[in-house]
Design an enzyme around this catalytic site. Structure first.
Site, PDB file in Angstrom:
ATOM      1  N   ASP A  47     -29.916  38.984  22.473  1.00 17.84           N
ATOM      2  CA  ASP A  47     -30.523  39.726  21.369  1.00 17.84           C
ATOM      3  C   ASP A  47     -31.832  39.069  20.943  1.00 17.84           C
ATOM      4  OD1 ASP A  47     -29.194  37.453  20.424  1.00 17.84           O
ATOM      5  OD2 ASP A  47     -28.260  38.467  18.722  1.00 17.84           O
ATOM      6  N   ASP A  89     -34.629  32.166  19.728  1.00 16.43           N
ATOM      7  CA  ASP A  89     -35.249  31.563  18.548  1.00 16.43           C
ATOM      8  C   ASP A  89     -35.717  30.155  18.944  1.00 16.43           C
ATOM      9  OD1 ASP A  89     -35.851  31.279  15.775  1.00 16.43           O
ATOM     10  OD2 ASP A  89     -33.871  30.492  15.355  1.00 16.43           O
ATOM     11  N   PHE A 116     -36.475  35.912   9.496  1.00 17.50           N
ATOM     12  CA  PHE A 116     -35.109  36.312   9.827  1.00 17.50           C
ATOM     13  C   PHE A 116     -34.992  37.830   9.953  1.00 17.50           C
ATOM     14  CE2 PHE A 116     -30.589  37.002   9.206  1.00 17.50           C
ATOM     15  CZ  PHE A 116     -30.070  36.031  10.042  1.00 17.50           C
ATOM     16  N   ARG A 166     -24.867  44.301  11.906  1.00 20.60           N
ATOM     17  CA  ARG A 166     -24.912  44.520  13.360  1.00 20.60           C
ATOM     18  C   ARG A 166     -24.944  46.007  13.714  1.00 20.60           C
ATOM     19  NH1 ARG A 166     -23.875  39.590  15.869  1.00 20.60           N
ATOM     20  NH2 ARG A 166     -22.357  38.212  14.874  1.00 20.60           N
TER      21      ARG A 166
HETATM   22  P1  IMP Z   1     -31.459  29.743  19.467  1.00 21.88           P
HETATM   23  O1  IMP Z   1     -30.449  28.896  20.170  1.00 21.88           O
HETATM   24  O2  IMP Z   1     -32.112  29.038  18.326  1.00 21.88           O
HETATM   25  O3  IMP Z   1     -32.458  30.400  20.393  1.00 21.88           O
HETATM   26  O4  IMP Z   1     -30.677  30.834  18.683  1.00 21.88           O
HETATM   27  C1  IMP Z   1     -30.104  31.882  19.235  1.00 21.88           C
HETATM   28  C2  IMP Z   1     -29.107  32.533  18.302  1.00 21.88           C
HETATM   29  O5  IMP Z   1     -29.376  32.341  16.897  1.00 21.88           O
HETATM   30  C3  IMP Z   1     -29.252  34.019  18.526  1.00 21.88           C
HETATM   31  O6  IMP Z   1     -28.479  34.422  19.642  1.00 21.88           O
HETATM   32  C4  IMP Z   1     -28.787  34.579  17.209  1.00 21.88           C
HETATM   33  O7  IMP Z   1     -27.388  34.702  17.210  1.00 21.88           O
HETATM   34  C5  IMP Z   1     -29.196  33.549  16.177  1.00 21.88           C
HETATM   35  N1  IMP Z   1     -30.471  33.936  15.514  1.00 21.88           N
HETATM   36  C6  IMP Z   1     -31.673  33.344  15.639  1.00 21.88           C
HETATM   37  N2  IMP Z   1     -32.608  33.946  14.884  1.00 21.88           N
HETATM   38  C7  IMP Z   1     -31.977  34.987  14.273  1.00 21.88           C
HETATM   39  C8  IMP Z   1     -32.423  36.013  13.357  1.00 21.88           C
HETATM   40  O8  IMP Z   1     -33.600  36.128  12.951  1.00 21.88           O
HETATM   41  N3  IMP Z   1     -31.472  36.897  12.959  1.00 21.88           N
HETATM   42  C9  IMP Z   1     -30.176  36.835  13.373  1.00 21.88           C
HETATM   43  N4  IMP Z   1     -29.728  35.902  14.221  1.00 21.88           N
HETATM   44  C10 IMP Z   1     -30.609  34.978  14.668  1.00 21.88           C
HETATM   45 MG    MG Z   2     -26.706  35.560  19.719  1.00 18.60          MG
END
Ligand code: IMP
Ligand code: MG
Length: 177
Positions: free
Chosen positions: A101, A104, A153, A166
Site C-alpha cells: 500500500d 514510508d 499521514f 481501510r
Molecule cells: P515502512 O516500513 O516505514 O516503509 O512502513 C510501512 C508500513 O507503515 C506501511 O505498510 C503502513 O502499514 C504503515 N504506514 C506508513 N505510512 C503510513 C500512512 O501515512 N498511513 C497509514 N499507514 C502508514
Molecule cells: Mg502495510
C-alpha cells in the site's frame, strides 16, 4: 472531509485518480512481465484493496499469494524477529512482484527482501501504490510507484488510522489542526 476517531482528514486522491493510476500500473506490469512466470505477493492488511484492483488490470497469466509480516520479541541481539506468514506459493525461479500500500521508511520492504532471499526467486521487485520519498531510509527504491506523496499521514483504500478507514475508496490526508 471525514473524521476517524479523534482526527480530521481531507480528500487527497479521489477514487478516480487512484483507479486511473492503478490501471496504468497494471498495463505497465502486463507489458514488462509478458512471457514470464509472474507471482504477486500482496502484503496484508494494507494492500488488500490495491491488490484487488491491480490484478483486475493484469492481462497476462499470473498467480497471487497474500502474506503478512509478523514480528515478535525474540532473544537475539536485535530483540525482534520477523517472519513472512502465509507464503505458500512456490516462487523458485519465478518473477515476484510485491504489492504494498505504502512505502514510508522502507524498513518493511527491506525486511521482506531479506526474508525472500532464501526462496530462490528469479527476481523480486516492489509495486507500491504510495511512496514517501522524504521519509525513505531503505536500501532499494520501489520499482513501480503509483504516487510519490509528501511526508504526511494518509488513510483510505486499504490504509488505516488505528485500524479505521481501510474501507474508504479514496485516499485522505490528515488535516493539521
Ligand atoms: P515502512 O516500513 O516505514 O516503509 O512502513 C510501512 C508500513 O507503515 C506501511 O505498510 C503502513 O502499514 C504503515 N504506514 C506508513 N505510512 C503510513 C500512512 O501515512 N498511513 C497509514 N499507514 C502508514
Ligand atoms: Mg502495510
Amino acid at each position: 472531509m471525514i473524521r476517524l476517531n479523534d482526527r480530521t482528514f481531507d480528500v487527497f486522491l479521489s477514487e478516480e485518480e487512484v483507479l486511473q493510476q492503478v490501471r496504468n500500473l497494471g498495463a505497465q506490469l502486463s507489458a514488462e512481465y509478458e512471457g514470464k512466470e509472474l507471482v504477486f505477493l500482496a502484503i496484508l492488511n494494507g494492500s488488500f484493496m490495491f491488490a484487488s484492483d491491480l490484478l483486475k488490470n493484469i492481462s497476462i497469466p499470473c498467480e497471487i499469494s497474500f502474506v503478512k509480516m509478523s514480528s515478535y520479541s525474540g532473544t537475539n541481539s536485535r530483540g525482534e524477529v520477523n517472519e513472512l506468514l502465509g507464503l505458500n506459493a512456490d516462487i523458485r525461479k519465478k518473477h515476484v512482484v510485491i504489492i504494498e500500500d505504502i512505502v514510508d521508511t522502507g524498513l518493511t520492504i527491506d525486511k521482506i527482501h531479506s526474508l525472500l532471499e532464501v526462496h530462490g526467486a528469479a527476481s523480486v521487485k516492489v509495486c507500491s501504490l504510495l511512496f514517501k520519498p522524504d521519509a525513505f531510509l531503505g536500501k532499494r527504491n520501489p520499482e513501480y510507484i503509483g504516487f510519490s506523496i509528501p511526508n504526511a499521514f494518509v488513510v483510505g483504500y486499504g490504509l488505516d488510522y488505528n485500524e479505521k478507514g481501510r474501507n474508504l475508496s479514496a485516499i485522505y490526508q490528515l488535516k493539521e489542526s
